[in-house]
Design a protein around this motif. Structure first.
Motif, PDB file in Angstrom:
ATOM      1  N   ALA A  14       0.807  -1.218   0.000  1.00 56.42           N
ATOM      2  CA  ALA A  14       0.000   0.000   0.000  1.00 56.42           C
ATOM      3  C   ALA A  14       0.842   1.271   0.000  1.00 56.42           C
ATOM      4  N   PHE A  15       2.160   1.127   0.071  1.00 51.37           N
ATOM      5  CA  PHE A  15       3.033   2.277   0.254  1.00 51.37           C
ATOM      6  C   PHE A  15       2.753   3.405  -0.738  1.00 51.37           C
ATOM      7  N   ALA A  16       2.581   3.062  -2.012  1.00 53.43           N
ATOM      8  CA  ALA A  16       2.398   4.098  -3.036  1.00 53.43           C
ATOM      9  C   ALA A  16       0.942   4.526  -3.194  1.00 53.43           C
ATOM     10  N   CYS A  17       0.018   3.763  -2.631  1.00 53.94           N
ATOM     11  CA  CYS A  17      -1.410   4.024  -2.855  1.00 53.94           C
ATOM     12  C   CYS A  17      -1.801   5.375  -2.283  1.00 53.94           C
ATOM     13  N   LEU A  18      -2.543   6.146  -3.081  1.00 60.01           N
ATOM     14  CA  LEU A  18      -2.986   7.479  -2.653  1.00 60.01           C
ATOM     15  C   LEU A  18      -4.372   7.426  -2.029  1.00 60.01           C
ATOM     16  N   ASN A  19      -4.960   6.257  -1.976  1.00 60.56           N
ATOM     17  CA  ASN A  19      -6.343   6.118  -1.517  1.00 60.56           C
ATOM     18  C   ASN A  19      -7.287   7.043  -2.290  1.00 60.56           C
ATOM     19  N   CYS A  20      -7.008   7.206  -3.576  1.00 56.94           N
ATOM     20  CA  CYS A  20      -7.789   8.154  -4.387  1.00 56.94           C
ATOM     21  C   CYS A  20      -9.141   7.581  -4.779  1.00 56.94           C
ATOM     22  N   GLY A  21      -9.263   6.254  -4.792  1.00 51.03           N
ATOM     23  CA  GLY A  21     -10.557   5.649  -5.103  1.00 51.03           C
ATOM     24  C   GLY A  21     -10.807   5.427  -6.590  1.00 51.03           C
ATOM     25  N   THR A  22      -9.861   5.812  -7.448  1.00 49.35           N
ATOM     26  CA  THR A  22     -10.028   5.601  -8.897  1.00 49.35           C
ATOM     27  C   THR A  22     -10.353   4.136  -9.202  1.00 49.35           C
ATOM     28  N   CYS A  23      -9.650   3.228  -8.521  1.00 47.63           N
ATOM     29  CA  CYS A  23      -9.854   1.804  -8.778  1.00 47.63           C
ATOM     30  C   CYS A  23     -11.270   1.371  -8.427  1.00 47.63           C
ATOM     31  N   THR A  24     -11.783   1.899  -7.327  1.00 49.46           N
ATOM     32  CA  THR A  24     -13.104   1.444  -6.886  1.00 49.46           C
ATOM     33  C   THR A  24     -14.209   2.002  -7.783  1.00 49.46           C
ATOM     34  N   TYR A  25     -14.031   3.253  -8.246  1.00 41.80           N
ATOM     35  CA  TYR A  25     -15.081   3.850  -9.090  1.00 41.80           C
ATOM     36  C   TYR A  25     -15.075   3.279 -10.501  1.00 41.80           C
ATOM     37  N   SER A  26     -13.897   2.918 -10.997  1.00 39.88           N
ATOM     38  CA  SER A  26     -13.849   2.418 -12.373  1.00 39.88           C
ATOM     39  C   SER A  26     -14.207   0.931 -12.449  1.00 39.88           C
ATOM     40  N   CYS A  27     -14.220   0.264 -11.325  1.00 36.88           N
ATOM     41  CA  CYS A  27     -14.345  -1.192 -11.298  1.00 36.88           C
ATOM     42  C   CYS A  27     -15.788  -1.662 -11.529  1.00 36.88           C
ATOM     43  N   PRO A  28     -15.968  -2.642 -12.413  1.00 36.82           N
ATOM     44  CA  PRO A  28     -17.324  -3.163 -12.653  1.00 36.82           C
ATOM     45  C   PRO A  28     -17.860  -4.035 -11.517  1.00 36.82           C
TER      46      PRO A  28
ATOM     47  N   CYS B 288      -4.694   3.357 -12.342  1.00 35.17           N
ATOM     48  CA  CYS B 288      -4.115   3.712 -11.045  1.00 35.17           C
ATOM     49  C   CYS B 288      -2.937   4.672 -11.225  1.00 35.17           C
ATOM     50  N   PRO B 289      -2.977   5.838 -10.564  1.00 29.86           N
ATOM     51  CA  PRO B 289      -1.884   6.801 -10.716  1.00 29.86           C
ATOM     52  C   PRO B 289      -0.609   6.334 -10.018  1.00 29.86           C
ATOM     53  N   ALA B 290      -0.709   5.307  -9.188  1.00 30.42           N
ATOM     54  CA  ALA B 290       0.462   4.866  -8.420  1.00 30.42           C
ATOM     55  C   ALA B 290       0.973   3.503  -8.889  1.00 30.42           C
ATOM     56  N   ASN B 291       0.450   3.052 -10.021  1.00 33.09           N
ATOM     57  CA  ASN B 291       0.874   1.756 -10.571  1.00 33.09           C
ATOM     58  C   ASN B 291       0.636   0.578  -9.643  1.00 33.09           C
ATOM     59  N   ILE B 292      -0.392   0.643  -8.853  1.00 33.09           N
ATOM     60  CA  ILE B 292      -0.751  -0.514  -8.035  1.00 33.09           C
ATOM     61  C   ILE B 292      -1.437  -1.517  -8.952  1.00 33.09           C
ATOM     62  N   ASP B 293      -1.001  -2.741  -8.889  1.00 36.50           N
ATOM     63  CA  ASP B 293      -1.458  -3.740  -9.856  1.00 36.50           C
ATOM     64  C   ASP B 293      -2.047  -4.949  -9.127  1.00 36.50           C
ATOM     65  N   ILE B 294      -3.334  -5.123  -9.260  1.00 41.16           N
ATOM     66  CA  ILE B 294      -4.036  -6.194  -8.536  1.00 41.16           C
ATOM     67  C   ILE B 294      -3.457  -7.567  -8.902  1.00 41.16           C
ATOM     68  N   ARG B 295      -2.889  -7.679 -10.092  1.00 38.96           N
ATOM     69  CA  ARG B 295      -2.333  -8.982 -10.498  1.00 38.96           C
ATOM     70  C   ARG B 295      -1.156  -9.366  -9.597  1.00 38.96           C
ATOM     71  N   ASN B 296      -0.289  -8.385  -9.333  1.00 38.66           N
ATOM     72  CA  ASN B 296       0.859  -8.664  -8.455  1.00 38.66           C
ATOM     73  C   ASN B 296       0.396  -8.956  -7.038  1.00 38.66           C
ATOM     74  N   ILE B 297      -0.599  -8.170  -6.585  1.00 34.81           N
ATOM     75  CA  ILE B 297      -1.058  -8.339  -5.206  1.00 34.81           C
ATOM     76  C   ILE B 297      -1.703  -9.707  -5.029  1.00 34.81           C
ATOM     77  N   CYS B 298      -2.479 -10.095  -6.018  1.00 35.66           N
ATOM     78  CA  CYS B 298      -3.140 -11.398  -5.958  1.00 35.66           C
ATOM     79  C   CYS B 298      -2.099 -12.514  -5.892  1.00 35.66           C
ATOM     80  N   ASN B 299      -1.106 -12.416  -6.740  1.00 32.85           N
ATOM     81  CA  ASN B 299      -0.082 -13.460  -6.734  1.00 32.85           C
ATOM     82  C   ASN B 299       0.700 -13.466  -5.424  1.00 32.85           C
ATOM     83  N   GLN B 300       0.905 -12.266  -4.880  1.00 32.32           N
ATOM     84  CA  GLN B 300       1.609 -12.186  -3.592  1.00 32.32           C
ATOM     85  C   GLN B 300       0.766 -12.798  -2.465  1.00 32.32           C
TER      86      GLN B 300
END
Ligand SMILES: Cc1cc2nc3c(=O)[nH]c(=O)nc-3n(C[C@H](O)[C@H](O)[C@H](O)COP(=O)(O)OP(=O)(O)OC[C@H]3O[C@@H](n4cnc5c(N)ncnc54)[C@H](O)[C@@H]3O)c2cc1C
Ligand code: SF4
Ligand code: SF4
Ligand code: FES
Lengths: 359, 281
Positions: A250-264, A342-354
C-alpha cells in the motif's frame, strides 16, 4: 444455440429500428474517453471502442440514484414520509458491452439480490436490460479476464454475443431475450424464425462455428498476464490479513478511489439526503472503501484508521472475503481498468499473486 | 417486491430525558399504519435505522421488548448530525423506522441456561429489551438464573433507573448496579468499575452459563480477561458490535469485519466467532 450473420451495412438501421421497443445504451466517446450512456435518437454505439473508463455497471447501479422523494412542508399531505421516486423500467438494451463487463453483473447480483434482501433498484434495472455484447478480438495488455472465470468471448452472462468478423457481426443468440432484440432490429426474418441460410454454414461456404472458435482462441492467446488464487482460498482470513506485506503493497497508494469507481465489480455505496427548500430526495451514491469517512464512527474512532488498512480492505474483499463467502471465485473479472488507471501503478495482479504465494 | 430501504412512517409519541447530563433521550414511536407494527416484529438484540427525512438514517438498538405492544422505544446519545437533530424533535413529529435489522441474542440456545448480562454506559439499550423480555411471566421460566451487572459513571447516568430499582427488589433476577464513583452518602449499591464487580458477583462458569456483554470498548477490553479467569469458554461469551452503517441489510459494504457484515451477520457474535475475524471494529 443459433448464430446469425449480420451485414455491417444494415447494422445501424437495425439498431435504430430496435428503438421502437427499447431504450438503447452504448459506448460513446465523450471528449477523450468512452463511456456508457443512453443513446439519443439517431446516435449509434461506437462499436470500435477499446474500453470505457468507467464500467457499464451504472446501467443498473448508477453513480447516483434517487430512491425516494420527500416533502418537509407540514401543510403538505404525507409530509416527512418517503415516497417512491418515479422509475422507468421499460425494456432497454445495452449494445457493445464487453463479455467480462456483463459477467460483472452476475457478481453484483450476488450482493444486491439474495434470499434475505433484494435491492429493487438493482433487480428491476437488471431484469429489464438485454445484453448485446461485443466480443473482444484484441485484448489489451491490462486484460487478465481469462484468469477470472470469464474472457474476451465469454457468452455466459449475455443475451447475444456479437463477434466482429470482417464486414459482418456474427451473432450468437444465447437467450430468448436476445432473440427478441434481434427480431426488433429486423436482423431475423419477419416471423422471428432464423433464416437457415445464415446459420451454420454461410453462403460463402464458411463454417461460422469454426470461425468464432478460431477468433476466440486468437483473442485468448493475446492475454499474457495470469493470476492464481487457489491458495488464497486455502489460507485463513487472519493469516492473509496479518501478512507482513500489506504496508509495502500500500506504500504508493494514494487512496484516491479511482480503482473502486472504475471497477465493474465494486458495489459499495452510501445513502444521502439532499434537500432543496422544503423538498428533497434520498439517494444511493457510489462510495469507496478507500476513504476514511467510509468507516469512521461518530466518536471519531475509525476501525480502518490508516491508509494502508483501507488498501488492504479492497484486496481482501475482492480476493479473499468474497471467495470465502460465495465460493464462486474472486470479485474481479480481470477487465484491467484499475491496473490501467491507477496513478500509483498498483497492480491487482501482483497483489493477488503475492497473497497467493507469499508467506 | 418489498423495498428494504423504505422506512415505515412513525409518529414520536413520547420523549424522556434519560440521564442527568441530558445527553441521552428515550423516544417512543407509534406506527402510523398499525399493520406496520406487525411487520416490524423483532427480537431482543436487534436494531433499526431511525430515518429522518432531510437528515439521514442512524442505526440504533431497539430498547423496547417484543413483549411491550403499541410502541417501539429507542434511547439515543446526542453526538453528530442526525442524533443532534433528533434531540431537537418534538412529540407529534413524523419520521421513519426501517427494520428490524441484524440478528439477536441467541434466545433459543439460551433456553434452560443461566445468563450473566454485563452492560456499561448507554450500550444498555438492547440489554434493557432483553431483561424486560425474559422477565415477562411466560418467558421467565424458560431460563435459569439471571444476573445483571450494569455500570455507569455516576448514579445520574444510569439508564432506566426506575425499572432498575424495581428489578433490584425482585428475587427472580440478581441486579448488580455499580457506578464509577458517587458522593451520595446514601448510595446502597456497588461502586467500582464493571470488570471488578463482575469478578466479585459473576456466577461460576459452566456449560450451562452464558455471558452477554454490551458496552464501550474499554469495558469490553477489561471484562474479557475477568471472564477468562472465571473460566467462561469463548463460545459462551456473546457480544454485540457497533460499526458505522448505512444500509443495514448487508449491501453497502462498510460495516464488515472480514467476510462478516456486522449489520446482517451480526451485530451479535460469540467471542469464538470474533477470534476468527479481523478486529476492525
Ligand atoms: C447496531 C448499532 C446499534 C446502536 N445503538 C445505539 C443506541 O442504542 N443508542 C445510541 O445512542 N447509539 C447507538 N449506536 C450508535 C449510533 O448509530 C451513532 O451514534 C449514530 O449513527 C451517530 O449519528 P450522527 O448522525 O449523530 O453522527 P455523525 O458523526 O454525524 O454520523 C453521520 C452518519 O454516519 C453513520 N455513523 C456515524 N457513527 C456511527 C456509529 N458509531 N455506528 C453506526 N453508524 C454511524 C450514520 O449513518 C450517521 O448518520 C448504534 C450503532 C450501531 C451500529
Ligand atoms: S490502488 Fe491506485 S487507484 Fe486505487 S486508491 Fe490506491 S492509488 Fe488510487
Ligand atoms: S478489480 Fe480491477 S481488474 Fe478486477 S474487475 Fe475491478 S477494475 Fe477490473
Ligand atoms: S451497513 Fe451496509 S453493509 Fe452493513
Amino acid at each position: 444455440m443459433k448464430i446469425i450473420k449480420i451485414d455491417k451495412k444494415i447494422w445501424s438501421d437495425g439498431v435504430e429500428k430496435s428503438r421502437d421497443s427499447y431504450r438503447l445504451i452504448g459506448p460513446v466517446k465523450d471528449r477523450e474517453f468512452h463511456q456508457f450512456r443512453e443513446l439519443a435518437k439517431g446516435e449509434q454505439p461506437d462499436m470500435n471502442y477499446k474500453n470505457s473508463r468507467l464500467s457499464p455497471k451504472s446501467i443498473a447501479f448508477p453513480q447516483s440514484e434517487t430512491m425516494f422523494i420527500y416533502d418537509l412542508d407540514e401543510k403538505a399531505e404525507e409530509h416527512h414520509i418517503m415516497q417512491d421516486a418515479e422509475k422507468d423500467y421499460s425494456p432497454r438494451a445495452v449494445i457493445g458491452i464487453r463479455p467480462y463487463d456483463a459477467k460483472a453483473f452476475k457478481i453484483l447480483d450476488l450482493n444486491f439480490n439474495n434470499s434475505d434482501y433484494q435491492d429493487p433498484y438493482w433487480v428491476n434495472a437488471y431484469n429489464c436490460t438485454t445484453f448485446i455484447s461485443l466480443a473482444v478480438n484484441s485484448p489489451d495488455k491490462f486484460d487478465f479476464s481469462t484468469s477470472c472465470a470469464t474472457g474476451p468471448f465469454d457468452d455466459s452472462a449475455v443475451d447475444v454475443l456479437l463477434v466482429d468478423y470482417n464486414d459482418s457481426y456474427l451473432a450468437k443468440i444465447m437467450t430468448d431475450k436476445g432473440l427478441a432484440w434481434l427480431n426488433a432490429a429486423g436482423f431475423t426474418t419477419k416471423n422471428g424464425e432464423i433464416d437457415g441460410a445464415v446459420t451454420g454454414v454461410s453462403e460463402a461456404g464458411e463454417d461460422i462455428y469454426e470461425i468464432i472458435e478460431k477468433l476466440k482462441a486468437d483473442a485468448e492467446s493475446k492475454i499474457r498476464s495470469k493470476i492464481s488464487f487457489d491458495k488464497i482460498k486455502e489460507k485463513s482470513i487472519l493469516d492473509i490479513f496479518n501478512a507482513p506485506f500489506w504496508e509495502d503493497i500500500a506504500f504508493a497508494c494514494l487512496n484516491c478511489g479511482t480503482c473502486t469507481y472504475s471497477c465493474p465489480t465494486c458495489w459499495c455505496f452510501d445513502i444521502q439526503d439532499e434537500t432543496n427548500g422544503r423538498k428533497g430526495i434520498r439517494q444511493k451514491n457510489w462510495d469507496s472503501c478507500m476513504t476514511p469517512l467510509f468507516t469512521v464512527h461518530a466518536t471519531g474512532h475509525n476501525p480502518r484508521h490508516n491508509d494502508w488498512e483501507r488498501t488492504r480492505q479492497r484486496f481482501m474483499h475482492k480476493l479473499k472475503y468474497f471467495q470465502d463467502k460465495y465460493n464462486q471465485g474472486i470479485m474481479c473479472v480481470g477487465c484491467g481498468r484499475c491496473v490501467e488507471q491507477c496513478p500509483a501503478n498498483i497492480d491487482i495482479r501482483n497483489i493477488c499473486n503475492q497473497m497467493n504465494n507469499g508467506e | 417486491m418489498h423495498n428494504p430501504y423504505k422506512p415505515y412512517p412513525v409518529r414520536i409519541d413520547d420523549i424522556q430525558i434519560a440521564t442527568e447530563d441530558k445527553s441521552l433521550r428515550t423516544f417512543k414511536f407509534v406506527f402510523l399504519d398499525p399493520e406496520d407494527e406487525e411487520r416490524f416484529a423483532y427480537k431482543s438484540g436487534q436494531f433499526a435505522e431511525l430515518s429522518i427525512p432531510g437528515q439521514g438514517e442512524i442505526p440504533i438498538g431497539i430498547a423496547s421488548s417484543p413483549t411491550e405492544k403499541g410502541f417501539v422505544m429507542f434511547t439515543v446519545f446526542r453526538t453528530g448530525k442526525v442524533t443532534s437533530y433528533l434531540h431537537e424533535m418534538k412529540v407529534g413529529d413524523i419520521m421513519g423506522i426501517r427494520g428490524p435489522l441484524g440478528n439477536w441474542y441467541p434466545w433459543d440456545k439460551l433456553e434452560g441456561k443461566n445468563i450473566l448480562i454485563i452492560g456499561g454506559g448507554f450500550a444498555f439499550t438492547t440489554l434493557r429489551s432483553s431483561i424486560k423480555m425474559v422477565l415477562d411471566p411466560p418467558n421467565r421460566k424458560k431460563f435459569g438464573k439471571i444476573d445483571v451487572v450494569y455500570g455507569a459513571r455516576t448514579p445520574g447516568m444510569l439508564l432506566y433507573k426506575e425499572e432498575l430499582m424495581e428489578w433490584e427488589k425482585r428475587d427472580d433476577i440478581n441486579i448488580h448496579i455499580t457506578v464509577d464513583s458517587t458522593n451520595d452518602p446514601n448510595w446502597k449499591y456497588h461502586t467500582g468499575f464493571v470488570p471488578t464487580i463482575t469478578e466479585k458477583v459473576a456466577p461460576p462458569a459452566d456449560n450451562d452459563t452464558y455471558a452477554i456483554i454490551c458496552g464501550p470498548p474499554i469495558m469490553i477490553k477489561f471484562t474479557q480477561p475477568v471472564l477468562d479467569k472465571l473460566g467462561y469458554e469463548h463460545d459462551h461469551i456473546i457480544m454485540s458490535l457497533e460499526n458505522r452503517m448505512k444500509c443495514g441489510i448487508g449491501m453497502c459494504g462498510r460495516c464488515n469485519i472480514g467476510k462478516e457484515l456486522v449489520c446482517k451477520d451480526g451485530p451479535v457474535f460469540t467471542l469464538e466467532q470474533l477470534n476468527k475475524t479481523p478486529r476492525e471494529y
